[in-house]
Design an enzyme around this catalytic site. Structure first.
Site, short mmCIF file in Angstrom:
data_model
loop_
_atom_site.label_atom_id
_atom_site.label_comp_id
_atom_site.label_asym_id
_atom_site.label_seq_id
_atom_site.Cartn_x
_atom_site.Cartn_y
_atom_site.Cartn_z
N SER A 5 -33.18 -3.61 -6.30
CA SER A 5 -33.73 -2.58 -7.18
C SER A 5 -32.65 -1.53 -7.43
O SER A 5 -31.78 -1.29 -6.60
CB SER A 5 -34.97 -1.92 -6.55
OG SER A 5 -34.60 -1.11 -5.46
N HIS A 6 -32.72 -0.93 -8.59
CA HIS A 6 -31.74 0.09 -8.97
C HIS A 6 -31.67 1.19 -7.91
O HIS A 6 -30.59 1.61 -7.49
CB HIS A 6 -32.11 0.67 -10.34
CG HIS A 6 -31.19 1.73 -10.82
ND1 HIS A 6 -29.94 1.44 -11.31
CD2 HIS A 6 -31.32 3.07 -10.88
CE1 HIS A 6 -29.33 2.57 -11.65
NE2 HIS A 6 -30.15 3.58 -11.40
#
Length: 99
Positions: free
Chosen positions: A59-60
């Site tokens: 995930s970012h």
């Protein structure tokens, strides 16, 4: 099961995202969120670590947190009695403990 996404140990008061506005500025905070999202970077200067019910290694937010050295864990079954108490998270193992 719990998972560590960004290594490091952090201690602080366990605070829900919706309560961040009212959180004491002078206390270390472990932020609890339902899902990891890029918008959480706005709290990086105020929190010592992040715990989420959902999220993944790629995930970012997890990537940015690793770059910043901010511990992040995913712990789907968080004990709600821990909110507003001092906790310690381990970003390598995904463990959370009440202090």
């Amino acid at each position: 099961t719990h998972v560590g996404l960004s290594k490091g140990i952090a201690e602080g008061i366990f605070v829900l995202e919706k309560d961040m506005e009212n959180a004491a500025v002078d206390q270390p905070i472990i932020l609890f969120v339902e899902t990891l999202s890029p918008s959480l970077t706005q709290y990086f200067d105020r929190v010592k670590g992040i715990c989420s019910r959902r999220g993944g290694m790629l995930s970012h937010l997890a990537i940015i947190a690793r770059e910043q050295g901010l511990p992040v864990i995913v712990y789907p079954q968080v004990d709600v009695s821990l909110f507003e108490k001092k906790v310690r998270i381990d970003g390598a193992t995904g463990e959370i403990r009440h202090e």
